[in-house]
Scaffold this active site. Structure first.
Site, PDB file in Angstrom:
ATOM      1  N   SER A  63       0.838  -1.202   0.000  1.00 46.45           N
ATOM      2  CA  SER A  63       0.000   0.000   0.000  1.00 46.45           C
ATOM      3  C   SER A  63       0.876   1.258   0.000  1.00 46.45           C
ATOM      4  O   SER A  63       0.400   2.344  -0.320  1.00 46.45           O
ATOM      5  CB  SER A  63      -0.920   0.013   1.227  1.00 46.45           C
ATOM      6  OG  SER A  63      -0.183  -0.208   2.412  1.00 46.45           O
ATOM      7  N   ASP A  66       5.599  -7.013   2.411  1.00 44.09           N
ATOM      8  CA  ASP A  66       4.851  -7.535   1.265  1.00 44.09           C
ATOM      9  C   ASP A  66       5.780  -7.875   0.114  1.00 44.09           C
ATOM     10  O   ASP A  66       6.634  -7.051  -0.261  1.00 44.09           O
ATOM     11  CB  ASP A  66       3.871  -6.465   0.751  1.00 44.09           C
ATOM     12  CG  ASP A  66       2.463  -6.660   1.262  1.00 44.09           C
ATOM     13  OD1 ASP A  66       2.125  -7.771   1.712  1.00 44.09           O
ATOM     14  OD2 ASP A  66       1.694  -5.688   1.211  1.00 44.09           O
ATOM     15  N   LYS A 103       4.842 -11.358   3.277  1.00 45.21           N
ATOM     16  CA  LYS A 103       3.412 -11.608   3.048  1.00 45.21           C
ATOM     17  C   LYS A 103       3.188 -11.663   1.553  1.00 45.21           C
ATOM     18  O   LYS A 103       3.813 -10.903   0.807  1.00 45.21           O
ATOM     19  CB  LYS A 103       2.553 -10.499   3.664  1.00 45.21           C
ATOM     20  CG  LYS A 103       1.065 -10.607   3.304  1.00 45.21           C
ATOM     21  CD  LYS A 103       0.167  -9.761   4.190  1.00 45.21           C
ATOM     22  CE  LYS A 103      -0.012  -8.323   3.753  1.00 45.21           C
ATOM     23  NZ  LYS A 103      -0.540  -8.136   2.390  1.00 45.21           N
ATOM     24  N   GLU A 159      -0.091 -12.436  -1.509  1.00 44.34           N
ATOM     25  CA  GLU A 159      -1.535 -12.523  -1.710  1.00 44.34           C
ATOM     26  C   GLU A 159      -1.931 -13.770  -2.489  1.00 44.34           C
ATOM     27  O   GLU A 159      -1.266 -14.128  -3.453  1.00 44.34           O
ATOM     28  CB  GLU A 159      -2.024 -11.281  -2.477  1.00 44.34           C
ATOM     29  CG  GLU A 159      -1.831  -9.990  -1.711  1.00 44.34           C
ATOM     30  CD  GLU A 159      -2.364  -8.760  -2.470  1.00 44.34           C
ATOM     31  OE1 GLU A 159      -2.965  -8.924  -3.553  1.00 44.34           O
ATOM     32  OE2 GLU A 159      -2.169  -7.644  -1.956  1.00 44.34           O
ATOM     33  N   GLU A 202      -8.986  -9.576   4.054  1.00 35.99           N
ATOM     34  CA  GLU A 202      -9.329  -8.189   3.703  1.00 35.99           C
ATOM     35  C   GLU A 202     -10.722  -8.136   3.091  1.00 35.99           C
ATOM     36  O   GLU A 202     -11.038  -8.851   2.132  1.00 35.99           O
ATOM     37  CB  GLU A 202      -8.283  -7.633   2.711  1.00 35.99           C
ATOM     38  CG  GLU A 202      -8.588  -6.189   2.334  1.00 35.99           C
ATOM     39  CD  GLU A 202      -7.421  -5.452   1.671  1.00 35.99           C
ATOM     40  OE1 GLU A 202      -6.299  -6.003   1.616  1.00 35.99           O
ATOM     41  OE2 GLU A 202      -7.643  -4.318   1.219  1.00 35.99           O
TER      42      GLU A 202
HETATM   43  O1  KIV Z   1      -0.441  -3.416   1.622  1.00 40.41           O
HETATM   44  C1  KIV Z   1      -1.060  -3.342   2.690  1.00 40.41           C
HETATM   45  O2  KIV Z   1      -1.043  -2.334   3.398  1.00 40.41           O
HETATM   46  C2  KIV Z   1      -1.846  -4.508   3.092  1.00 40.41           C
HETATM   47  C3  KIV Z   1      -2.850  -4.309   4.177  1.00 40.41           C
HETATM   48  C4  KIV Z   1      -4.033  -3.616   3.638  1.00 40.41           C
HETATM   49  C5  KIV Z   1      -3.200  -5.576   4.842  1.00 40.41           C
HETATM   50  O3  KIV Z   1      -1.712  -5.541   2.532  1.00 40.41           O
END
Ligand code: KIV
Length: 279
Positions: free
Chosen positions: A60, A98, A128, A130, A197
């Site tokens: 994000s 991420d 993390k 997806e 989410e």
């Molecule tokens: O990228 C991010 O901030 C996220 C959150 C919304 C969980 O993946």
């Protein structure tokens, strides 16, 4: 201990050094709600670290810091830079970074190379990524190298071109059933946690009860084991984004606006700098 070798596992090492461990985080499930926020810079990490169980260097960043329309084109180096900044100030929270879109979907080998680069260059605790069944092999390959993985189901912003909207996911039976299966699979293969989410609260509660690892919700109701919000959204720095799930704890945009107006006034009136503010 690591089997016959009699050397401590990564978790045991961290525990000896007084650093946060994945095991400590997982053990919070059922004990108390888990607190997570996104963080992208050293000053932010400094403020958040004492309060949070986990800091997420989310992709994000591409939207809330760089002003892009979606998370699609963020690259690995950008995630690494922000991860390094956060790691410079983290003391007790877990830090998860991420893996950006395009850095893990091509093959399990690509996923492992990306995860290794992120972990080696930042020292973060986990990555993390997806998706469910479609990225199972990539997740398994990363896990097999000893890198902890957090899953992310429901609304997966990296698939925005596929879904076309940011609306609530898994409202229909078929998609809800797939989410149940994906969550069970991520839990069984060894993800230490899963983000849900924007899915119906009832579904998130049901699945949270049925799997072993902690679930972290964003727009997924109070039945998740913990919550995460995007920091600039909850502080009211980003103002154009106001989904129903977002509680704003500050209106920092407005506060910044009045501070800057005051500064302009002070400069123009020659009030700033005063005698004490110069050499
Ligand atoms: O990228 C991010 O901030 C996220 C959150 C919304 C969980 O993946």
């Amino acid at each position: 201990m690591n089997g016959d070798l009699n050397i401590p596992t990564c978790n045991e090492f961290n525990s000896m050094l007084g650093k946060p461990t994945i095991n400590d985080f997982v053990a919070l499930k059922g004990q108390r709600k888990i607190v997570c926020l996104t963080a992208y810079s050293a000053p932010m990490a400094n403020v958040l670290d004492p309060h949070c169980d986990l800091l997420l260097v989310g992709d994000s960043v591409w939207m809330v810091v760089y002003g892009m329309d979606n998370t699609q084109s963020v690259d690995l180096n950008t995630m690494i830079r922000h991860g390094q900044a956060v790691m410079r100030r983290r003391k007790s929270a877990l830090v998860v970074i991420d893996l950006p879109s395009g850095s893990y979907e091509i093959s399990p080998e690509q996923a492992l190379v990306s995860a290794n680069e992120v972990i080696n260059k930042t020292g973060a605790d986990a990555v993390k990524l997806e998706g469910g069944r479609e990225v199972r092999e990539s997740i398994e390959r990363i896990l097999s190298a000893g890198i902890p993985v957090m899953g992310h189901l429901g609304l997966t912003p990296q698939s925005i071109y596929k879904f076309g909207t940011y609306t609530v996911r898994a409202k229909e039976d078929m998609e809800a059933e797939q989410l149940r299966k994906d969550a069970k699979m991520l839990d069984e293969i060894g993800c230490f946690s899963v983000v849900f989410e924007k899915i119906p609260a009832q579904l998130a509660t049901e699945v949270s009860k049925s799997i072993h690892c902690p679930t972290i919700g964003i727009g997924a109701g109070s039945g998740c084991d913990g919550q995460v919000l995007v920091l600039p959204d909850m502080l009211g720095i980003t103002q154009e984004f106001s989904p129903r799930f977002l509680r704003r704890y500050l209106n920092m945009g407005e506060q910044m606006n009045s501070a800057i107006q005051q500064y302009v006034k002070d400069v123009r009136s020659r009030d700033f700098p005063n005698a004490d503010e110069q050499y």
